[in-house]
Enzyme design. Structure first.
Site, short mmCIF file in Angstrom:
data_model
loop_
_atom_site.label_atom_id
_atom_site.label_comp_id
_atom_site.label_asym_id
_atom_site.label_seq_id
_atom_site.Cartn_x
_atom_site.Cartn_y
_atom_site.Cartn_z
N GLY A 143 0.80 -1.23 0.00
CA GLY A 143 0.00 0.00 0.00
C GLY A 143 0.82 1.27 0.00
O GLY A 143 0.27 2.36 0.15
N ILE A 167 10.74 -6.46 -3.46
CA ILE A 167 12.07 -6.32 -2.88
C ILE A 167 13.11 -7.11 -3.69
O ILE A 167 13.07 -8.34 -3.75
CB ILE A 167 12.08 -6.76 -1.39
CG1 ILE A 167 11.00 -6.00 -0.61
CG2 ILE A 167 13.47 -6.56 -0.79
CD1 ILE A 167 11.06 -4.48 -0.70
N GLU A 170 20.92 6.15 -5.09
CA GLU A 170 20.20 5.14 -5.89
C GLU A 170 19.82 5.73 -7.26
O GLU A 170 20.01 5.10 -8.30
CB GLU A 170 18.93 4.69 -5.16
CG GLU A 170 18.07 3.75 -6.02
CD GLU A 170 16.84 3.21 -5.30
OE1 GLU A 170 16.52 3.71 -4.21
OE2 GLU A 170 16.21 2.29 -5.85
N GLY A 215 14.53 -4.96 -36.82
CA GLY A 215 13.37 -5.53 -37.51
C GLY A 215 12.82 -6.73 -36.75
O GLY A 215 12.81 -6.74 -35.51
C1 LIG Z 1 11.32 -5.06 -10.21
C2 LIG Z 1 11.19 -4.08 -9.08
C3 LIG Z 1 12.20 -4.01 -8.12
C4 LIG Z 1 12.07 -3.16 -7.02
N1 LIG Z 1 13.01 -3.19 -6.02
C5 LIG Z 1 12.75 -2.55 -4.85
C6 LIG Z 1 13.59 -2.75 -3.70
O1 LIG Z 1 14.60 -3.46 -3.75
N2 LIG Z 1 13.25 -2.13 -2.54
C7 LIG Z 1 12.14 -1.33 -2.42
O2 LIG Z 1 11.89 -0.82 -1.34
N3 LIG Z 1 11.34 -1.10 -3.51
C8 LIG Z 1 11.62 -1.70 -4.70
N4 LIG Z 1 10.78 -1.50 -5.78
C9 LIG Z 1 9.64 -0.61 -5.65
C10 LIG Z 1 9.71 0.67 -6.47
O3 LIG Z 1 10.62 1.57 -5.92
C11 LIG Z 1 8.25 1.21 -6.53
O4 LIG Z 1 7.56 0.39 -7.44
C12 LIG Z 1 8.18 2.65 -6.92
O5 LIG Z 1 8.67 3.45 -5.89
C13 LIG Z 1 6.74 3.08 -7.26
O6 LIG Z 1 5.84 2.73 -6.25
P1 LIG Z 1 4.48 1.94 -6.60
O7 LIG Z 1 4.86 0.79 -7.46
O8 LIG Z 1 3.77 1.65 -5.34
O9 LIG Z 1 3.64 2.95 -7.47
P2 LIG Z 1 2.62 4.07 -6.92
O10 LIG Z 1 3.30 4.93 -5.93
O11 LIG Z 1 1.36 3.41 -6.52
O12 LIG Z 1 2.36 4.91 -8.24
C14 LIG Z 1 1.41 4.54 -9.23
C15 LIG Z 1 1.33 5.69 -10.25
O13 LIG Z 1 0.88 6.89 -9.58
C16 LIG Z 1 1.83 7.92 -9.82
N5 LIG Z 1 1.95 8.78 -8.63
C17 LIG Z 1 2.14 8.42 -7.34
N6 LIG Z 1 2.25 9.51 -6.56
C18 LIG Z 1 2.14 10.58 -7.38
C19 LIG Z 1 2.20 12.01 -7.17
N7 LIG Z 1 2.39 12.53 -5.98
N8 LIG Z 1 2.04 12.79 -8.26
C20 LIG Z 1 1.84 12.28 -9.50
N9 LIG Z 1 1.79 10.95 -9.75
C21 LIG Z 1 1.95 10.12 -8.70
C22 LIG Z 1 3.16 7.21 -10.06
O14 LIG Z 1 4.06 8.04 -10.76
C23 LIG Z 1 2.70 6.01 -10.87
O15 LIG Z 1 2.54 6.38 -12.22
C24 LIG Z 1 10.94 -2.31 -6.93
C25 LIG Z 1 9.94 -2.33 -7.91
C26 LIG Z 1 10.06 -3.22 -8.96
C27 LIG Z 1 8.93 -3.27 -9.96
#
Ligand SMILES: Cc1cc2nc3c(=O)[nH]c(=O)nc-3n(C[C@H](O)[C@H](O)[C@H](O)COP(=O)(O)OP(=O)(O)OC[C@H]3O[C@@H](n4cnc5c(N)ncnc54)[C@H](O)[C@@H]3O)c2cc1C
Length: 392
Positions: free
Chosen positions: A142, A170, A255, A352
């Site tokens: 969340g 993670i 990072e 291609g």
């Molecule tokens: C393969 C993979 C590896 C990862 N590795 C790690 C890790 O090692 N450790 C870790 O802690 N995390 C990790 N992450 C998490 C990653 O950092 C998050 O996915 C990222 O921070 C985005 O959060 P969310 O996916 O919850 O998207 P959300 O925050 O739910 O965002 C969804 C959409 O809403 C938009 N949005 C959100 N807030 C705003 C705002 N204020 N204004 C405008 N638009 C907004 C976003 O830009 C996005 O388009 C990983 C993710 C992936 C997919």
């Protein structure tokens, strides 16, 4: 399927010096000889071998920027920057780069920067030796961009904390031996109520609930974790209680810059791969590189690469000279992540139908690049930081 070879020699661009270029050449040789030939199978298997951490440690790569007293190489952030850029430039797939990079670039730096001597001995030294794998746990089901809203809770008890909650996405999450984990340590949480605890995977109640299937980064293990009454001793508090947000912000700068460097490396690889293909492939009786449209596409790829490289190196120079580089790092992260997706897409287009095929690797580059505009802070969040920086 070749890549245009560069000579390994390049002009010295500050902040890089001769020793950094030597390191670059060593990393390139290692990736090309020991990783690239194997990584296709690791992608299929959805995991690279754990022994790769041992091998990287043996070569000194896991401790480039850490002091020799802790088993490191005694280098600095610029050595780490070479590592991040060159892994991608040498053609390492995103999954292996992510696994090694999460360990060296985002999970161990807070232990070094904020850890006690005891934590350095128990976690950092073995991580540099490759005997313990590290992960960083901030994101929750969340709470992603809105880091302050994490819900994983640590309740104070005699001698430590009891942790309940979950983390998702993670990197290294499935096999990490320890997790540098953001937790709520006040009932309100938020900017003044988050702390970091080092959770160890063999603590009772620490569970890997799922290994996630992804669009790209196939060979990295991305985990979902649950904590049920995990007892964590006082000795595992990293940094000051309720000051975790500072740690998150400090870590994000590095990072994001490492991600920009990785994207520059990936763009460089895509460009060389595309030039090689354009020289070899013939259509209408001539090499496709002789068509103006292809030449111009390649020219545009090279401009984006140079723009991304210039922005990233400029941010690197500022950050490593101790100056405030928030705007420059944010801009470099924003620009390079999208540019790397475009570069991989251009590479697929020039290849291609072959570009769509596994064996030509550019399809993997495109899938791997797509995480860039999402991970470590999304494009939208980067634009918010930049826009607000103008007082808007
Ligand atoms: C393969 C993979 C590896 C990862 N590795 C790690 C890790 O090692 N450790 C870790 O802690 N995390 C990790 N992450 C998490 C990653 O950092 C998050 O996915 C990222 O921070 C985005 O959060 P969310 O996916 O919850 O998207 P959300 O925050 O739910 O965002 C969804 C959409 O809403 C938009 N949005 C959100 N807030 C705003 C705002 N204020 N204004 C405008 N638009 C907004 C976003 O830009 C996005 O388009 C990983 C993710 C992936 C997919």
């Amino acid at each position: 399927m070749s890549v245009v070879r560069d000579t390994g020699k390049r002009a010295l661009v500050p902040p890089f010096e001769e020793e950094h270029e030597e390191l670059r050449a060593t990393i390139r040789r290692w990736v090309e000889s020991e990783i690239v030939p194997e990584q296709g199978e690791w992608e299929e298997r959805r995991e690279f071998p754990r022994e790769l951490f041992d091998r990287a440690a043996e070569l000194g790569f896991l401790g480039l920027k850490y002091p020799e007293e802790l088993g490191g190489q005694g280098g600095d952030m610029i050595h780490d920057a070479v590592w991040a850029e060159e892994l991608a430039a040498a053609g390492m797939c995103g999954g292996v780069g992510a696994g090694l990079g999460a360990h060296t670039g985002i999970a161990t730096p807070p232990v070094f920067n904020f850890g006690t001597d005891d934590q350095h001995e128990r976690f950092l030294r073995p991580a540099i030796r490759g005997t313990k794998i590290a992960a960083l746990g901030i994101t929750e089901p969340g709470a992603g961009s809105d880091v302050a809203s994490i819900r994983t809770k640590a309740e104070r008890v005699d001698g430590g904390w009891v942790v309940n909650g979950s983390k998702t996405f993670i990197t290294n999450g499935v096999r990490a031996d320890f997790l540098v984990c953001a937790v709520k340590t006040t009932s309100e949480g938020g900017h003044h109520g988050i702390s970091f605890l080092i959770l160890e995977s063999d603590m009772p109640g620490y569970e890997v609930t799922r290994k996630l299937e992804k669009l790209g980064w196939h060979s990295s293990d991305t985990g979902e974790l649950a904590f049920i009454d995990v007892e964590v001793p006082d000795a595992n508090l990293l940094g000051d209680e309720n000051e975790g947000f500072k740690l998150i912000m400090a870590n994000f700068q590095w990072e994001r810059l490492l991600m920009a460097l990785g994207a520059v490396g990936a763009m460089d690889w895509c460009l060389r791969k595309t030039i090689a293909y354009a020289q070899e492939r013939e259509a209408f009786g001539r090499s496709i590189g002789s068509f103006q449209a292809i030449r111009h596409k390649i020219a545009e790829m090279s401009v984006n690469l140079e723009a991304g490289r210039a922005m990233t190196y400029s941010a690197l120079r500022l950050l490593t000279s101790g100056q405030d580089a928030l705007r420059e790092v944010t801009a470099a992260k924003l620009f390079t992540q999208r540019a790397a997706v475009d570069a991989a897409d251009d590479a697929v287009q020039v290849h291609g139908g072959y570009g769509y095929m596994r064996e030509y690797e550019v399809e993997r580059a495109l899938r791997d690049a797509r995480l860039g505009p999402i991970g470590g802070g999304t494009d939208e969040v980067m634009k918010e930081i930049l826009g607000r920086g103008f007082g808007l």
